[in-house]
Design an enzyme around this catalytic site. Sequence first.
Site, PDB file in Angstrom:
ATOM      1  N   LYS A  30      23.159 -95.929 110.020  1.00  0.00           N
ATOM      2  CA  LYS A  30      24.302 -96.996 109.718  1.00  0.00           C
ATOM      3  C   LYS A  30      24.567 -97.734 110.485  1.00  0.00           C
ATOM      4  CE  LYS A  30      28.819 -96.228 106.909  1.00  0.00           C
ATOM      5  NZ  LYS A  30      28.458 -97.521 105.895  1.00  0.00           N
ATOM      6  N   LEU A  65      20.739 -96.124 102.410  1.00  0.00           N
ATOM      7  CA  LEU A  65      21.749 -95.142 103.297  1.00  0.00           C
ATOM      8  C   LEU A  65      22.123 -93.858 102.591  1.00  0.00           C
ATOM      9  CD1 LEU A  65      23.458 -95.164 105.944  1.00  0.00           C
ATOM     10  CD2 LEU A  65      25.355 -95.763 104.454  1.00  0.00           C
TER      11      LEU A  65
HETATM   12  N1  PDD Z   1      29.569 -98.935 103.285  1.00  0.00           N
HETATM   13  N2  PDD Z   1      24.751 -97.990 101.355  1.00  0.00           N
HETATM   14  C1  PDD Z   1      25.343 -99.045 102.034  1.00  0.00           C
HETATM   15  C2  PDD Z   1      24.326-100.224 102.303  1.00  0.00           C
HETATM   16  C3  PDD Z   1      26.509 -98.923 102.680  1.00  0.00           C
HETATM   17  O1  PDD Z   1      27.129 -99.839 103.332  1.00  0.00           O
HETATM   18  C4  PDD Z   1      27.540 -97.774 102.171  1.00  0.00           C
HETATM   19  C5  PDD Z   1      28.935 -97.744 102.740  1.00  0.00           C
HETATM   20  C6  PDD Z   1      26.849 -96.833 101.153  1.00  0.00           C
HETATM   21  C7  PDD Z   1      27.823 -95.659 100.640  1.00  0.00           C
HETATM   22  O2  PDD Z   1      28.141 -94.642 101.858  1.00  0.00           O
HETATM   23  P1  PDD Z   1      29.505 -93.762 101.869  1.00  0.00           P
HETATM   24  O3  PDD Z   1      29.170 -93.333 100.447  1.00  0.00           O
HETATM   25  O4  PDD Z   1      29.184 -92.810 102.953  1.00  0.00           O
HETATM   26  O5  PDD Z   1      30.411 -94.743 102.198  1.00  0.00           O
HETATM   27  C8  PDD Z   1      25.795 -96.867 100.927  1.00  0.00           C
HETATM   28  C9  PDD Z   1      30.792 -98.654 103.796  1.00  0.00           C
HETATM   29  C10 PDD Z   1      31.741 -98.163 103.087  1.00  0.00           C
HETATM   30  C11 PDD Z   1      31.235 -99.930 104.345  1.00  0.00           C
HETATM   31  O6  PDD Z   1      30.080-100.442 104.983  1.00  0.00           O
HETATM   32  O7  PDD Z   1      32.223-100.373 104.522  1.00  0.00           O
END
Ligand code: PDD
Length: 285
Positions: free
Chosen positions: A149, A207
Amino acid sequence: MSRITYVNGRYVSHREAAVHIEDRGYQFADGVYEVCEVRGGRLVDERRHVARLQRSLSELRIPLPMSLSALSVVLHETVRRNRVSEGIVYLQVTRGVARRDFAFPTPGGRPSVVVTARTLDLASNDKIAAQGMAVVTVQDNRWERVDIKSVSLLPNVLAKQAARDRGAREAWFVDRDGRVTEGASSNAWIVSADGKVITRPAERGILRGITRTVLLDAIKAKGLVLEERPFTVAEAYAASEAFVTSASQIVMPVTRIDDRPVGAGTPGTVTLALRAAFHRHAEFS
Ligand code: PDD
């Protein structure tokens, strides 16, 4: 009330919060982040978000400059000082400030840590959920390590803007084989005509979303059939339902893909049931 931000050991006014211009986050996007939902003033799935943060950091060989218990205190304290009841807390850790050289600085400097918190408009999110949202598909032109991330999000920024330009809220990345990987800031899901819930496995190309992981429990508890496999854009066009998951949107119905209605063009029943069930499976701290 003025916003307060945590920067490298201090709580400062958000307006004046700053890191040095030679921070490697600024120079190279050499850093990682997490976004955690806040609900009722409590953090949702903090344990899993922090575990993923540790993994991202270790993949990039960035040390965490404080203990996990101190980090937890900072996250909660930032939420408290900003009086966030429903919203998000954002955490960023970069390799820190050093003269601009590509390789890691030696000796390694102190990583920079920033934590912000802000209120989200739940009612407006619910309104979007009631209507469903549009997504467009774009070529996945990201690097291979999207399992980290990282704050290196330029392809995601461009994809999101492409979606915006085409009147959509999210872009779905598509790999070379015509299969959906994930959204620009969310994981992508479809429900097939025979009721199977389908999402790409988190081994490669996406991710491992925390919302995704928790939703797997909700799917199991509902006795739904889950297929963790890549799905094509054609399958998505033919799906009876589609949705995305992320910490800031939880489960958000997708009702149009590339200007074609998904199913009846309204949020699906499986999607809405999963949205309603999500927090029963989440952890609060
Ligand atoms: N984004 N895939 C990508 C590319 C992401 O940036 C995110 C989350 C997710 C989902 O992950 P999670 O369920 O852990 O939030 C999948 C966050 C919310 C952001 O960049 O603001």
